[in-house]
Design a protein around this motif. Structure first.
Motif, PDB file in Angstrom:
ATOM      1  N   GLY A  23     -25.072   7.952  -7.325  1.00 58.10           N
ATOM      2  CA  GLY A  23     -24.133   7.482  -6.321  1.00 58.10           C
ATOM      3  C   GLY A  23     -24.512   6.126  -5.790  1.00 58.10           C
ATOM      4  O   GLY A  23     -25.636   5.650  -5.985  1.00 58.10           O
ATOM      5  N   ASN A  24     -23.546   5.500  -5.115  1.00 57.04           N
ATOM      6  CA  ASN A  24     -23.853   4.219  -4.493  1.00 57.04           C
ATOM      7  C   ASN A  24     -23.696   4.353  -2.981  1.00 57.04           C
ATOM      8  O   ASN A  24     -23.111   3.532  -2.323  1.00 57.04           O
ATOM      9  N   LYS A  25     -24.187   5.476  -2.474  1.00 58.97           N
ATOM     10  CA  LYS A  25     -24.084   5.769  -1.048  1.00 58.97           C
ATOM     11  C   LYS A  25     -25.026   4.834  -0.297  1.00 58.97           C
ATOM     12  O   LYS A  25     -26.136   5.177   0.068  1.00 58.97           O
ATOM     13  N   HIS A  52     -31.030   3.684  -0.330  1.00 55.23           N
ATOM     14  CA  HIS A  52     -30.915   2.467  -1.128  1.00 55.23           C
ATOM     15  C   HIS A  52     -29.825   1.608  -0.518  1.00 55.23           C
ATOM     16  O   HIS A  52     -28.640   1.881  -0.675  1.00 55.23           O
ATOM     17  N   PHE A  53     -30.219   0.608   0.234  1.00 55.65           N
ATOM     18  CA  PHE A  53     -29.257  -0.232   0.949  1.00 55.65           C
ATOM     19  C   PHE A  53     -28.979  -1.512   0.164  1.00 55.65           C
ATOM     20  O   PHE A  53     -29.833  -1.996  -0.572  1.00 55.65           O
ATOM     21  N   PRO A  54     -27.782  -2.084   0.363  1.00 53.89           N
ATOM     22  CA  PRO A  54     -27.495  -3.396  -0.247  1.00 53.89           C
ATOM     23  C   PRO A  54     -28.281  -4.493   0.485  1.00 53.89           C
ATOM     24  O   PRO A  54     -28.821  -4.229   1.563  1.00 53.89           O
ATOM     25  N   PHE A  95     -20.255   6.820  -2.251  1.00 55.74           N
ATOM     26  CA  PHE A  95     -20.086   8.208  -2.676  1.00 55.74           C
ATOM     27  C   PHE A  95     -21.318   8.635  -3.465  1.00 55.74           C
ATOM     28  O   PHE A  95     -22.111   7.813  -3.908  1.00 55.74           O
ATOM     29  N   THR A  96     -21.480   9.920  -3.602  1.00 57.30           N
ATOM     30  CA  THR A  96     -22.483  10.447  -4.508  1.00 57.30           C
ATOM     31  C   THR A  96     -21.798  11.490  -5.373  1.00 57.30           C
ATOM     32  O   THR A  96     -21.028  12.302  -4.877  1.00 57.30           O
TER      33      THR A  96
END
Lengths: 233, 246
Positions: B95-97, B119-121, B223-224
């Motif tokens: 996911g890119n949560k 995991h933050f941008p 979302f994941t």
């Protein structure tokens, strides 16, 4: 482990066994003890209602389902129902024996382990420690050396949970301060009491808030059980 | 003679049965984790992930559970979860949560297997994060019984300057405290109302280099996608107003 409960259970089972054997003696030979035993077990099976009464869950057996089942199974066989009937009823009435004993367990337990006595919930041991749980706690902190002696000085006091709560928000000297910023870890209850409690320690180290699964008790003492620093320094 | 035969048959059946049970329930020993190429190959097959991807790191939580952070070319930050099963390493979720801190529980009923995962941008302001263990102050009265629930507020600080992803196991003393405060949660039958009082929870707050509250800049969609069920617990963002600072 709650030894009062254990003792009463053993007593009840012993009583049922005794009555069962007495009844079995009157049985015509050959006796089949296994079948008698199964009849008792089946008799225990019943429709019960459960409701809370004075901090305990009371279970009252109402419909003797097991006895009925046994009757259905045995009614066709000549003489079988008459032979096993008593044992099924013994099983059913054992529900009441356990019910009565459960009423006795609590007072006896409270007599041996008085609820308003701090030493019921904890005794000093090597593993006992305090952990800070709030930023207003002093750190590092530890328990004083002669803990067991100090614990004896704690006396039960009435408290007002509502007041403790609102003080934290409306008493200006106490805002952002937790009244009980430590928790006791690794403590053991009095031997055989089977009581599980969590114990919060007051800011000044002179108060203990003991939570059991049923209620809370508050204890105060003249002397603090906490001291600053840790031994590694 | 007949009896002996039976004994032999029973013994053989027993041994074969025990063998099957043993082989089936034996914990498989994990093999070496996949290499970059193997991981990439599995990941780009997933529908939401567009190649090319860059694997950033390989994080081992346990011998049979790995987390692999990666990014796509559009600067989306991703996390992938891998489990070793009998058949080999398997992707269980990705996911890119990017706007949340996930609390993962690897083993049912074992709070020791709690892991915080994030995991933050890329961030301009945020350089650190505090993860909180909170119990809300509360009280309730039921007949002659009354309860006061003290506030618990503990935190651990996570430095985000070097990497914006990471895994952090729950601290030992949090577990000790959680175990010490549990008795009060029991006896739902006698006090069904207790259920309406949530006990402890986990929260987090992002901060700038001056220890001031700073908001996380996050990507758009988050979302994941779980391919297998994994225990995830709720965490929530906590603001200065809700923190007690004596």
């Amino acid at each position: 482990m709650n030894i009062v409960f254990l003792a009463s259970t053993i007593f009840c089972l012993g009583a049922i066994l005794y009555i069962g054997l007495k009844l079995a003696k009157k049985q015509p030979v050959p006796k089949n003890y296994l079948k008698l035993f199964i009849s008792i077990l089946l008799g225990v099976f019943s429709f019960t209602i459960e409701f809370p009464f004075r901090d305990t869950a009371v279970k009252i057996a109402i419909l003797p389902l097991g006895v009925w089942i046994l009757f259905m199974l045995l009614r066709k066989k000549e003489g079988a129902w008459e032979r096993y009937r008593k044992f099924a009823w013994l099983g059913f009435f054992s529900n009441y024996l356990f019910l009565v004993s459960s009423f006795l367990v609590t007072p006896i337990h409270q007599w041996i382990y008085p609820p308003e006595h701090l030493l019921t919930y904890m005794r000093a041991n090597d593993e006992i420690e305090v952990e800070a749980i709030h930023p207003s706690a002093t750190q590092p902190i530890q328990l004083i050396e002669n803990l067991q002696q100090s614990l004896k000085e704690f006396e039960s006091e009435t408290f007002n949970a509502e007041e403790f709560y609102y003080d934290a928000y409306f008493d200006e000297t106490l805002t952002n301060i937790e009244r009980f910023p430590y928790v006791m870890v690794g403590q053991l209850p009095k031997l055989g009491s089977g009581i599980k409690a969590s114990i919060y320690v007051e800011q000044d180290g002179k108060g203990l808030l003991v939570s059991t699964t049923k209620t809370q008790y508050y204890f105060r003492s003249e002397h603090s059980i906490l001291r600053e620093g840790n031994d590694e320094e | 003679m007949k009896n002996k035969k039976w004994v032999i048959v029973i013994v053989i059946v027993f041994i074969v049965g025990a063998g099957i049970v043993f082989l089936y329930y034996r914990e498989p020993t994990p093999t070496t984790f996949l290499n970059i190429e193997e991981m990439t190959e599995v990941l780009i097959k997933q529908q939401d992930i567009t190649a090319p991807i860059t694997i950033l790191d390989v994080l081992e939580l346990e011998k049979s559970y790995y987390i692999v952070p990666f990014k796509t070319d559009d600067e989306q930050r991703w996390m992938s979860h891998w489990i070793f099963e009998r058949s080999g390493w398997k992707l269980v979720g990705y996911g890119n949560k990017q706007s949340s801190l996930q609390l993962l529980q690897l083993h049912h009923n074992d709070p020791k297997s709690y892991y915080f995962v994030w995991h933050f941008p890329p961030q301009e302001e945020v350089t650190q994060m505090n993860i909180y263990f909170i119990q809300d102050r509360n009280y309730y009265i039921s007949g002659d019984n009354q309860f006061y629930i003290p506030r618990i507020q503990l935190h651990m600080n996570i430095d985000l300057t070097d990497s914006l992803y990471g895994v952090q196991k729950i601290p030992e003393n949090w577990l000790t405290i959680m175990a010490a405060i549990t008795p009060i949660e029991a006896d739902r039958f006698l006090m069904p109302m207790i259920e309406s009082f949530p006990s402890h929870n986990f929260a987090w707050q992002t901060l700038d280099e001056h220890n001031q509250e700073a908001h996380l800049e996050t990507g758009e969609s988050t979302f994941t996608h779980w391919l297998e069920s994994v225990d995830i617990h709720m965490t929530h963002v906590i603001y200065d107003d809700y923190l007690e600072k004596p």
